[in-house]
Design a protein around this motif. Structure first.
Motif, mmCIF file in Angstrom:
data_model
loop_
_atom_site.group_PDB
_atom_site.id
_atom_site.type_symbol
_atom_site.label_atom_id
_atom_site.label_comp_id
_atom_site.label_asym_id
_atom_site.label_seq_id
_atom_site.Cartn_x
_atom_site.Cartn_y
_atom_site.Cartn_z
ATOM 1 N N LEU A 298 0.813 -1.211 0.000
ATOM 2 C CA LEU A 298 0.000 0.000 0.000
ATOM 3 C C LEU A 298 0.846 1.262 0.000
ATOM 4 N N ASN A 299 2.147 1.119 0.310
ATOM 5 C CA ASN A 299 3.043 2.273 0.269
ATOM 6 C C ASN A 299 3.149 2.808 -1.160
ATOM 7 N N ALA A 300 3.249 1.882 -2.129
ATOM 8 C CA ALA A 300 3.318 2.277 -3.543
ATOM 9 C C ALA A 300 2.013 2.942 -3.975
ATOM 10 N N TYR A 301 0.905 2.440 -3.441
ATOM 11 C CA TYR A 301 -0.402 3.029 -3.780
ATOM 12 C C TYR A 301 -0.500 4.454 -3.240
ATOM 13 N N TYR A 302 0.014 4.658 -2.022
ATOM 14 C CA TYR A 302 0.022 6.003 -1.431
ATOM 15 C C TYR A 302 0.866 6.955 -2.288
ATOM 16 N N LYS A 303 2.058 6.485 -2.708
ATOM 17 C CA LYS A 303 2.942 7.318 -3.529
ATOM 18 C C LYS A 303 2.287 7.669 -4.863
ATOM 19 N N LYS A 304 1.551 6.717 -5.427
ATOM 20 C CA LYS A 304 0.860 6.953 -6.690
ATOM 21 C C LYS A 304 -0.161 8.077 -6.540
ATOM 22 N N LYS A 305 -0.908 8.050 -5.437
ATOM 23 C CA LYS A 305 -1.905 9.082 -5.197
ATOM 24 C C LYS A 305 -1.253 10.445 -5.001
ATOM 25 N N ARG A 306 -0.126 10.462 -4.322
ATOM 26 C CA ARG A 306 0.587 11.721 -4.104
ATOM 27 C C ARG A 306 1.120 12.275 -5.423
ATOM 28 N N GLU A 307 1.602 11.370 -6.290
ATOM 29 C CA GLU A 307 2.102 11.787 -7.598
ATOM 30 C C GLU A 307 0.977 12.338 -8.479
ATOM 31 N N GLN A 308 -0.239 11.906 -8.174
ATOM 32 C CA GLN A 308 -1.398 12.418 -8.912
ATOM 33 C C GLN A 308 -1.849 13.784 -8.390
ATOM 34 N N GLY A 309 -1.120 14.293 -7.397
ATOM 35 C CA GLY A 309 -1.438 15.606 -6.854
ATOM 36 C C GLY A 309 -2.402 15.592 -5.682
ATOM 37 N N LYS A 310 -2.670 14.391 -5.140
ATOM 38 C CA LYS A 310 -3.590 14.285 -4.011
ATOM 39 C C LYS A 310 -2.918 14.768 -2.728
ATOM 40 N N HIS A 311 -3.712 15.418 -1.864
ATOM 41 C CA HIS A 311 -3.224 15.844 -0.555
ATOM 42 C C HIS A 311 -2.898 14.607 0.283
ATOM 43 N N THR A 316 -4.042 9.197 2.104
ATOM 44 C CA THR A 316 -4.165 8.265 3.229
ATOM 45 C C THR A 316 -5.572 7.682 3.294
ATOM 46 N N GLY A 317 -6.568 8.503 2.998
ATOM 47 C CA GLY A 317 -7.948 8.024 2.962
ATOM 48 C C GLY A 317 -8.144 6.956 1.899
ATOM 49 N N LYS A 322 -8.554 1.015 0.575
ATOM 50 C CA LYS A 322 -7.943 -0.199 0.032
ATOM 51 C C LYS A 322 -7.658 -1.205 1.144
ATOM 52 N N LEU A 323 -7.155 -0.696 2.259
ATOM 53 C CA LEU A 323 -6.836 -1.560 3.396
ATOM 54 C C LEU A 323 -8.091 -2.257 3.919
ATOM 55 N N THR A 324 -9.210 -1.551 3.909
ATOM 56 C CA THR A 324 -10.472 -2.136 4.385
ATOM 57 C C THR A 324 -10.907 -3.291 3.497
ATOM 58 N N THR A 325 -10.660 -3.188 2.188
ATOM 59 C CA THR A 325 -10.984 -4.303 1.294
ATOM 60 C C THR A 325 -10.096 -5.512 1.590
ATOM 61 N N VAL A 326 -8.846 -5.242 1.987
ATOM 62 C CA VAL A 326 -7.938 -6.327 2.370
ATOM 63 C C VAL A 326 -8.436 -6.981 3.660
ATOM 64 N N PRO A 339 0.393 -10.937 -0.086
ATOM 65 C CA PRO A 339 0.759 -9.647 -0.719
ATOM 66 C C PRO A 339 0.330 -9.582 -2.179
ATOM 67 N N LYS A 340 -0.140 -8.383 -2.564
ATOM 68 C CA LYS A 340 -0.466 -8.141 -3.968
ATOM 69 C C LYS A 340 -0.331 -6.653 -4.252
ATOM 70 N N SER A 341 -0.165 -6.302 -5.490
ATOM 71 C CA SER A 341 0.018 -4.912 -5.881
ATOM 72 C C SER A 341 -1.324 -4.218 -5.960
ATOM 73 N N PHE A 342 -1.347 -2.921 -5.542
ATOM 74 C CA PHE A 342 -2.575 -2.144 -5.586
ATOM 75 C C PHE A 342 -2.477 -0.992 -6.591
#
Length: 343
Positions: A298-311, A316-317, A322-326, A339-342
Motif C-alpha cells: 500500500l506504500n506504492a499506492y500512497y505514492k501513486k496518489k501523491r504523484e497524482q497531486g492528491k493531498h 491516506t484516505g 484499500k486496506l479495508t478491502t484487504v 501480498p499483492k500490488s494495488f
C-alpha cells in the motif's frame, strides 16, 4: 397480527401497539427498564399517558411494512474484547491529554529541554524529569549523578557530553524562574498519573490479546496492523458475514466518500461520510498511516496518489479504503494475508 413497537431509552422504554390495518391501539405504554417493567408490558396493560410516543408508533409501522433488518447479539468474546478495546482508547486519550499538559509546563519553565532529545517522552528524558522536575534542580545536581541516570536510561548510548549539555541548558534557560514549587508539584502529579496509565494500558493489552488469541483470525498478518489494532478491528466488525461486500464494510467504517450532487453538478471535493464505528475508523486510519510510510504494497499506492497531486490526507484516505478491502478479504477467507500490488 398486532405489532408492538418499542422505543428503547436509558431509564424507560415506550411501547405502541398497532393493528394489522395500521391503527394505533390505545395510548403508548411507558415501562421501566427492569424485570418488573418488562412484566407490565407482557401483561399488555395499557394506561393513559400525557405524552404518546411517536417513535414507538413509527417503529411498529416499520415492522408492519416489513422495512426492517434483524440484529443479532455479538459473540460474548467479541463483546468483551470490544469493551476492553474501547476502554483502552479512552485511557490512551487520557494519557495524551496528560502529555500535552506536561509539554505545556516544560515550555514554560524549561523550553530548551525538549531540544536535548529526539522526543520528550524517551525513557532518558522522563527519567531525568522524574528525578529532578525543574531546571533549577538539574542545574544543582551532581554531574556524576545526572550522568548515571542518562547512562542507565539510554542503555549506555549517551555519554557524559549529554549530561553536561543538559545541565548547561538548565543553567541558561529562558524559562519562568518563579513559582518553581508549584510547577514542580504539578509535574510530579502529572508524571505519576502518566506512569499509572502506562501500567493500565500494559495490563489492558494483555487482556485484549488473551481474547484475540481465542479467534482464528489473521488480521495481524496484514502489514501495518499490529496485534492490538487487529483485535480492535475484529471487535468492531464482529461477524464478517454481516457484510455482503467490502463496499458494505467500507461504508460501515465511515470511510466511503460522500457524494454531493445537484442537477448536473457533482462535487469533485468529497469528504468521508464518517458513518459507522468511529473506533473502527480510527484503527483503520492508524494502520493506513503506517502502511503509507513503511514497506508495504500500500506504500506504492500512497505514492501513486501523491504523484497524482492528491493531498496527504486524501491519499491516506484512499489507502484506508484499500486496506479495508484487504481486511474484508482476510476475514472472509479466514486465511493469512497474501501480498499483492494495488497500483
Amino acid at each position: 397480527m398486532y405489532i408492538i413497537g418499542i422505543d428503547i431509552g436509558k431509564n424507560h422504554h415506550e411501547a405502541s401497539i398497532v393493528s394489522p390495518e395500521g391503527k394505533q391501539i390505545g395510548h403508548s405504554l411507558r415501562f421501566a427498564t427492569t424485570h418488573k417493567g418488562a412484566d407490565s408490558l407482557r401483561k399488555m396493560y395499557i394506561r393513559q399517558t400525557k405524552n404518546d410516543s411517536i417513535d414507538s408508533f413509527l417503529i411498529a409501522e416499520v415492522i408492519r411494512f416489513g422495512q426492517f433488518t434483524t440484529t443479532s447479539m455479538a459473540d460474548e468474546n467479541i463483546l468483551a474484547m470490544r469493551q476492553l478495546c474501547r476502554y483502552r482508547d479512552s485511557v490512551i486519550s487520557s494519557r495524551t491529554e496528560i502529555k500535552l499538559r506536561i509539554s505545556t509546563i516544560m515550555e514554560q519553565i524549561f523550553p530548551e529541554y525538549e531540544k536535548q532529545f529526539s522526543s520528550l517522552w524517551l525513557s532518558t528524558s522522563m527519567g531525568i524529569l522524574e528525578k529532578y522536575l525543574t531546571p533549577e534542580n538539574i542545574e544543582n545536581a551532581p554531574i556524576d549523578e545526572l550522568f548515571e541516570i542518562i547512562k542507565d536510561k539510554s542503555h549506555n548510548k549517551l555519554t557524559m557530553k549529554k549530561a553536561i549539555s543538559i545541565r548547561e541548558a538548565a543553567s541558561d534557560t529562558f524559562g519562568i524562574k518563579i513559582a518553581q514549587d508549584a510547577f514542580s508539584f504539578q509535574l510530579k502529579q502529572l508524571i505519576d498519573r502518566m506512569n499509572f496509565l502506562d501500567k493500565q494500558i500494559e495490563a489492558l493489552d494483555c487482556q485484549i490479546l488473551e481474547y484475540y488469541e481465542k479467534f482464528d483470525c489473521y488480521l495481524h498478518t496484514i502489514p501495518g496492523i499490529g496485534m492490538i489494532a487487529a483485535a480492535t478491528i475484529l471487535a468492531e466488525i464482529g461477524d464478517i458475514n454481516r457484510f455482503k461486500s467490502s463496499s458494505a464494510l467500507v461504508a460501515f467504517a465511515g470511510i466511503d466518500p460522500t457524494v454531493r450532487q445537484s442537477g448536473e453538478f457533482s462535487s469533485t471535493h468529497n469528504h468521508m461520510s464518517k458513518r459507522g464505528s468511529p473506533y473502527l475508523r480510527h484503527a483503520i486510519f492508524l494502520a493506513a498511516t503506517t502502511c503509507s510510510f513503511h514497506n508495504s504494497p500500500l506504500n506504492a499506492y500512497y505514492k501513486k496518489k501523491r504523484e497524482q497531486g492528491k493531498h496527504h490526507l486524501t491519499a491516506t484516505g484512499a489507502v484506508a479504503r484499500k486496506l479495508t478491502t484487504v481486511i474484508y478479504a482476510v476475514l472472509r477467507d479466514g486465511k493469512p494475508y497474501e501480498p499483492k500490488s494495488f497500483c
